[in-house]
Design an enzyme around this catalytic site. Sequence first.
Site, short mmCIF file in Angstrom:
data_model
loop_
_atom_site.label_atom_id
_atom_site.label_comp_id
_atom_site.label_asym_id
_atom_site.label_seq_id
_atom_site.Cartn_x
_atom_site.Cartn_y
_atom_site.Cartn_z
N GLN A 110 -7.84 7.94 -5.12
CA GLN A 110 -7.01 7.43 -6.22
C GLN A 110 -6.73 8.50 -7.27
O GLN A 110 -5.65 8.53 -7.87
CB GLN A 110 -7.71 6.22 -6.86
CG GLN A 110 -6.79 5.34 -7.69
CD GLN A 110 -6.00 4.35 -6.85
OE1 GLN A 110 -6.54 3.74 -5.93
NE2 GLN A 110 -4.73 4.16 -7.14
N LYS A 113 -3.86 10.53 -5.88
CA LYS A 113 -2.68 9.67 -5.76
C LYS A 113 -2.04 9.46 -7.13
O LYS A 113 -0.84 9.61 -7.32
CB LYS A 113 -3.10 8.32 -5.17
CG LYS A 113 -1.98 7.31 -5.02
CD LYS A 113 -2.46 5.89 -4.76
CE LYS A 113 -3.50 5.81 -3.67
NZ LYS A 113 -3.74 4.41 -3.22
N LYS A 125 -11.86 2.81 -9.04
CA LYS A 125 -11.76 1.76 -8.03
C LYS A 125 -12.94 0.83 -8.19
O LYS A 125 -13.99 1.24 -8.69
CB LYS A 125 -11.79 2.37 -6.62
CG LYS A 125 -11.21 1.49 -5.55
CD LYS A 125 -9.70 1.63 -5.48
CE LYS A 125 -9.06 0.57 -4.64
NZ LYS A 125 -7.62 0.87 -4.42
N GLY A 164 -4.96 -5.05 -8.15
CA GLY A 164 -5.35 -5.65 -6.87
C GLY A 164 -5.58 -4.61 -5.79
O GLY A 164 -5.28 -3.43 -5.93
N ASP A 165 -6.14 -5.06 -4.69
CA ASP A 165 -6.29 -4.30 -3.44
C ASP A 165 -6.58 -5.37 -2.40
O ASP A 165 -6.22 -6.56 -2.62
CB ASP A 165 -7.43 -3.26 -3.57
CG ASP A 165 -7.42 -2.22 -2.44
OD1 ASP A 165 -6.67 -1.24 -2.56
OD2 ASP A 165 -8.12 -2.41 -1.43
N THR A 208 4.30 -1.37 -3.40
CA THR A 208 3.60 -0.48 -2.45
C THR A 208 4.38 -0.41 -1.13
O THR A 208 4.64 0.67 -0.61
CB THR A 208 2.15 -0.94 -2.22
OG1 THR A 208 1.55 -1.21 -3.48
CG2 THR A 208 1.36 0.12 -1.47
N ASN A 239 -0.15 -7.95 1.33
CA ASN A 239 0.84 -7.54 0.34
C ASN A 239 1.62 -6.29 0.77
O ASN A 239 2.86 -6.28 0.74
CB ASN A 239 0.14 -7.31 -1.01
CG ASN A 239 1.08 -6.70 -2.03
OD1 ASN A 239 1.10 -5.50 -2.23
ND2 ASN A 239 1.90 -7.54 -2.65
N SER A 376 2.30 0.06 -11.28
CA SER A 376 1.28 -0.42 -12.23
C SER A 376 1.38 0.37 -13.54
O SER A 376 1.26 -0.20 -14.62
CB SER A 376 -0.11 -0.22 -11.64
OG SER A 376 -0.44 -1.27 -10.74
P1 NDP Z 1 -4.20 -7.75 1.48
O1 NDP Z 1 -5.51 -8.36 1.23
O2 NDP Z 1 -2.99 -8.37 0.88
O3 NDP Z 1 -3.93 -7.63 3.04
C1 NDP Z 1 -4.79 -6.94 3.87
C2 NDP Z 1 -4.31 -7.07 5.30
O4 NDP Z 1 -5.04 -6.20 6.13
C3 NDP Z 1 -4.53 -8.47 5.85
O5 NDP Z 1 -3.55 -8.77 6.81
C4 NDP Z 1 -5.91 -8.34 6.48
O6 NDP Z 1 -6.17 -9.28 7.51
C5 NDP Z 1 -5.80 -6.95 7.07
N1 NDP Z 1 -7.14 -6.38 7.23
C6 NDP Z 1 -8.07 -6.16 6.27
N2 NDP Z 1 -9.18 -5.65 6.80
C7 NDP Z 1 -8.95 -5.53 8.12
C8 NDP Z 1 -9.71 -5.06 9.21
N3 NDP Z 1 -10.96 -4.60 9.04
N4 NDP Z 1 -9.16 -5.08 10.44
C9 NDP Z 1 -7.90 -5.54 10.61
N5 NDP Z 1 -7.11 -6.01 9.62
C10 NDP Z 1 -7.65 -5.99 8.39
O7 NDP Z 1 -4.34 -6.23 1.02
P2 NDP Z 1 -3.19 -5.19 0.65
O8 NDP Z 1 -1.99 -5.43 1.49
O9 NDP Z 1 -3.07 -5.15 -0.82
O10 NDP Z 1 -3.88 -3.82 1.09
C11 NDP Z 1 -3.73 -3.25 2.39
C12 NDP Z 1 -4.05 -1.78 2.35
O11 NDP Z 1 -3.18 -1.12 1.44
C13 NDP Z 1 -5.47 -1.43 1.87
O12 NDP Z 1 -5.91 -0.27 2.54
C14 NDP Z 1 -5.26 -1.11 0.40
O13 NDP Z 1 -6.27 -0.26 -0.11
C15 NDP Z 1 -3.92 -0.40 0.45
N6 NDP Z 1 -3.15 -0.35 -0.78
C16 NDP Z 1 -2.82 -1.46 -1.48
C17 NDP Z 1 -2.04 -1.38 -2.62
C18 NDP Z 1 -1.58 -2.57 -3.36
O14 NDP Z 1 -0.81 -2.41 -4.31
N7 NDP Z 1 -1.98 -3.79 -3.00
C19 NDP Z 1 -1.60 -0.08 -3.14
C20 NDP Z 1 -1.93 1.04 -2.30
C21 NDP Z 1 -2.69 0.89 -1.18
P3 NDP Z 1 -7.07 -10.58 7.19
O15 NDP Z 1 -6.24 -11.43 6.30
O16 NDP Z 1 -7.36 -11.18 8.51
O17 NDP Z 1 -8.31 -10.08 6.50
O1 2IT Z 2 -4.87 1.74 -3.68
C1 2IT Z 2 -4.10 1.53 -4.65
O2 2IT Z 2 -3.39 2.40 -5.11
C2 2IT Z 2 -4.06 0.17 -5.20
N1 2IT Z 2 -4.74 -0.71 -4.69
C3 2IT Z 2 -3.22 -0.12 -6.41
C4 2IT Z 2 -3.91 0.33 -7.66
C5 2IT Z 2 -3.24 -0.05 -8.96
O3 2IT Z 2 -3.87 0.20 -9.98
O4 2IT Z 2 -2.12 -0.56 -8.97
#
Ligand code: NDP
Ligand code: 2IT
Length: 444
Positions: A110, A113, A125, A164-165, A208, A239, A376
Amino acid sequence: MKYVEKVLAEVKAKNPNENEFHQAATEILTSLEPVVSRHPEYEQTALLERFVEPERVILFRVPWVDDQNKVHVNKGYRVQFNSAIGPYKGGLRFHPTVNLSVIKFLGLEQILKNSLTGLPIGGGKGGSDFDPKGKSDNEIMRFCQSFMTELCRHVGADTDVPAGDIGVGGREIGYLFGQYKRIKNEHVGVLTGRGLSYGGSLARTEATGYGLVYMTEEALNVRNDSLKGKTVIVSGSGNVAIYAVEKAQSLGAKVVAMYDSNGYIYDKNGIQLDVIKQIKEVERARISEYAKRVKGAEYHEGCKGIWNIPCDVALPCATQNEVDAESAKALIKNGVKLVGEGANMPTTLEGISAFQKAGVILLPAKAANAGGVATSALEMAQSSGRLYWSFEEVDKKLKGIMVNIYHNMDNAAAEYGLSGNYVAGANIAGFKKVAEAMLAQGIV
Ligand code: NDP
Ligand code: 2IT
């Protein structure tokens, strides 16, 4: 021994068993070698040793009561990693696999990034090993309230701004914000990803996934190509994945597969995103439902098989290490041209090296998924200014930021004779600003 090798050996010795943290540190430090060798003052000021050591690690107990009056205890974490260029900023992850190693790898990523966004945000984080799956809304609320009751002493709009994450979306941010405001009596921008009725920013939900696709399109455009007509695989269905699919489809790509942690769907006719949104955002159900509702779609148990489906572009958007060497080889064999990392560290070190050897364009996570945290930071700016920008305004800024990051990492790679190596380019471009700020601020 070279300085970066010495620091990496210390990271491993001083932080035993933190495998994810070792992996992120290895990728970052190794690619910083050409920069570090040009700057002896980094070693003289122990800059790398300070860079890999969090400024502060907060661990706390999160007790909560379920709907059957049973008491549970989870672990809470906030790693305030680096505040050289701005207040700590980074998401909260609620998932049973969360541990200190996972939060530290995410925090380290992070820092760079957030630097790449060009906006004034440091790196942090946090999260918990709490599993939101199958919990009632009231259980989620009580957990979030307990989590924030402790976290509120450590965060603040100018100190540390979580978001969120995985497992933390709009619902959780709402409950966390409500409890913060109740305890502190301050309606301030202490969290981002807030609802639009209480200080959130338009386009943060989409940011994202949209950002990932803006960068993907730019990387193709500069090669006289585009997403139009491309076959795309997007892993995950949360998401990031959902809004990556939305933007890719709007640019004319055909997305044929997605997964959740149970299994993947393959729809050769192209995924119907409204059905996915209904299942995932509204019903919080399993992706297997999709194959029951859409004719011609297949569901397969288990995730790994998704990478055997032929595609031009792969966008891993679920979690760390979801693309290993074997999956990378399957993608390469089927002719993948570009891999854009939506998730954090989705590709193993062996997977990265396989893509690089095969000449696949690899857009690394800390650059490709920076659109979320960048937006954000735009939410923070709107909160401070006590105003709102339109969707179009935020989206335009987001697109500009993603295109800019692409060219910055491209240029940084070229400057060090590593043209096309965006893993190195992103690390170098992000690190330079952090290093400059740390040097200017003395030994702190
Ligand atoms: P969500 O909780 O909205 O979605 C996560 C998705 O990934 C779900 O479909 C989940 O499935 C799946 N998943 C999680 N763990 C596993 C696993 N071990 N094996 C297979 N599938 C898995 O999270 P986000 O979409 O917010 O985050 C997804 C990724 O993006 C993460 O790596 C996060 O760190 C990264 N990220 C997120 C940002 C954001 O703004 N939200 C910004 C930048 C990066 P299930 O529902 O079955 O658990
Ligand atoms: O991994 C990431 O960059 C996030 N989950 C978003 C972090 C944020 O502060 O919006």
